[in-house]
Scaffold this active site. Sequence first.
Site, PDB file in Angstrom:
ATOM      1  N   CYS A  18      42.531  44.267  35.174  1.00 20.96           N
ATOM      2  CA  CYS A  18      43.592  44.536  34.204  1.00 20.96           C
ATOM      3  C   CYS A  18      44.331  43.239  33.847  1.00 20.96           C
ATOM      4  CB  CYS A  18      44.532  45.608  34.744  1.00 20.96           C
ATOM      5  SG  CYS A  18      45.621  46.303  33.470  1.00 20.96           S
ATOM      6  N   HIS A  56      40.705  49.639  35.628  1.00 19.10           N
ATOM      7  CA  HIS A  56      40.996  49.649  37.060  1.00 19.10           C
ATOM      8  C   HIS A  56      39.870  50.389  37.791  1.00 19.10           C
ATOM      9  CE1 HIS A  56      45.239  48.191  37.170  1.00 19.10           C
ATOM     10  NE2 HIS A  56      45.257  48.651  35.929  1.00 19.10           N
ATOM     11  N   GLU A 106      38.956  50.265  40.709  1.00 17.68           N
ATOM     12  CA  GLU A 106      39.309  50.612  42.091  1.00 17.68           C
ATOM     13  C   GLU A 106      39.721  52.075  42.227  1.00 17.68           C
ATOM     14  OE1 GLU A 106      43.245  48.878  40.388  1.00 17.68           O
ATOM     15  OE2 GLU A 106      41.073  48.639  40.129  1.00 17.68           O
TER      16      GLU A 106
END
Length: 564
Positions: free
Chosen positions: A385, A519, A521
């Site tokens: 990001c 993102h 993750e």
Amino acid sequence: MKYIFVTGGVVSSLGKGVASASLGALLRARGYRVTAVKIDPYINIDAGTMRPYEHGEVFVTASGAETDLDIGNYERFLDLDIPPGSNITTGQVYQEVIRKERAGDYLSQTVQVIPHITDEIKRRIKVAGENAGAEIVLIEVGGTVGDIESLPFLEAIRQFRFDEGDENVLYLHLTLVPYLGTSNEFKTKPTQHSVATLRSVGISPDIVMVRSKEKLPSEITRKIALFTSVRENRVFSSFDVSHVYEVPLALEEQGLGKAVEDLLKLERVHPNLGVWSNAVRTIKQPTRAVTIALAGKYTAMPDAYLSLLESLTHAGIANDARVNIKWINAEELDNSSEEEGGLEAQLGDVDGILVPGGFGIRGIEGKIHAAEYARTHGVPYLGICLGMQIAVIEYARNVAGLEGANSTEFDGYAPHKVIDLMPEQVEIAGLGGTMRLGDWPMDLKAGTKIASLYGIPDGGTVRERHRHRFEVNPAYTERLQDAGLTISGVTPGVAGRGAGLVESIEIPGHPFFVALQAHPEFKSRPMRPSPPFAGFVAAALERQSAERSGRPSAGSESQPMPSA
């Protein structure tokens, strides 16, 4: 549908989220359809505007909800996308009840906490379970029993047993048993008082789970059972372990799964916990280890980067390696320079550099220095990001010759606004829930590293979660590409935007320099690691191996150097 309510006592931050997620993992391993709900008694509508230092990271769901970080634990442990409406706050409940009152839904009635607020709480819990198509719903009540703000939620869950029946509702209470070193004894009095407080609002726990430094001796378990009127075989010890992925195994070994089966009248099933056993084995006995620098500004609060850290752990499991984190406060890099040796002192001993997301100008120049060091020294780099925007700013300044390049978030008068506010964000006035949020598609370019990481070397579309307001300015994409930067992913089908928003970049010839606007993750799981993170750790291990053998790592001979 069956409901398991998890409450906490004595102190906050005991780990109710991990306990709930671990129980969910045990039920999932038995083949049940499970979902989880987090109740947060604060008046905020969601977690989107809170300080990371106070509440940890904001976890974004596929639907675009900005939620408490425990929703992330649920998704990782259950290997599920948690559906909309699974993070319930006081703000949401009262907002809806007031809306209904204004709309005339309660005409002639005096609107009160009981039954109107409690009914709305119960409705939301049931809807969350229905949205997930769940057989079992886990509901974690945030905060601590005895908090004034939690009382309406405790009353609502108390009513569930009357509404749904004894065999369909289970109450689990998590407390603390401190160990006093001066007297060498565990103290059960806080747990006794906590259960008494819970009973004072009409809830008697079926299971007591106790947080402690070590596994409780049998005599302490018996004492807790006696003073809380809970059977001894339903008192469980949630003691400290080296990693949270050991918790499901430790609780199953003590018989938690069987106790829940008995209380909810479930069929006895032998769970398949192989994925957790394998993960713990790799975490505790890896064949290799690698060090990653995480250059952020919330380094004093690891929970601010919880999903990032878990994703690195997942990537380590996939590569049979332990991932050690070197925390780098980006503000300390602000005035560092390579000529003075400052960057080398901070980054010279790491195998990879990760720059995470974030907001605000603090530490930005330090993050830019970190990206430059990675690019010019052949150190694997992963930008997430803001970390991608940082990489673009650094490349624009030092390779594309765009002196003073910056983001309008940090400098509205920058001569080259290579990062700018997204057009759809220009007219937005409020902050809560107004960013680009949730799952968005990314078209990956054939032949790029990121396409290879996702297993589609010929290109294709994948989906990742987003949380941002700013983007790479499309007016500069051609100049950046002419300077050698590869735009490897874009958002398809953006009206009036040509090729779409820039989703990922990479530098050809570099061992590993990949950055994403998304993102990834948030979608990483122990059993299914995020492809960019798994590739990043693999590249860091390759660099480490190459340095030890004295040979250059792949691609390092042709890495681009500053030309401006």
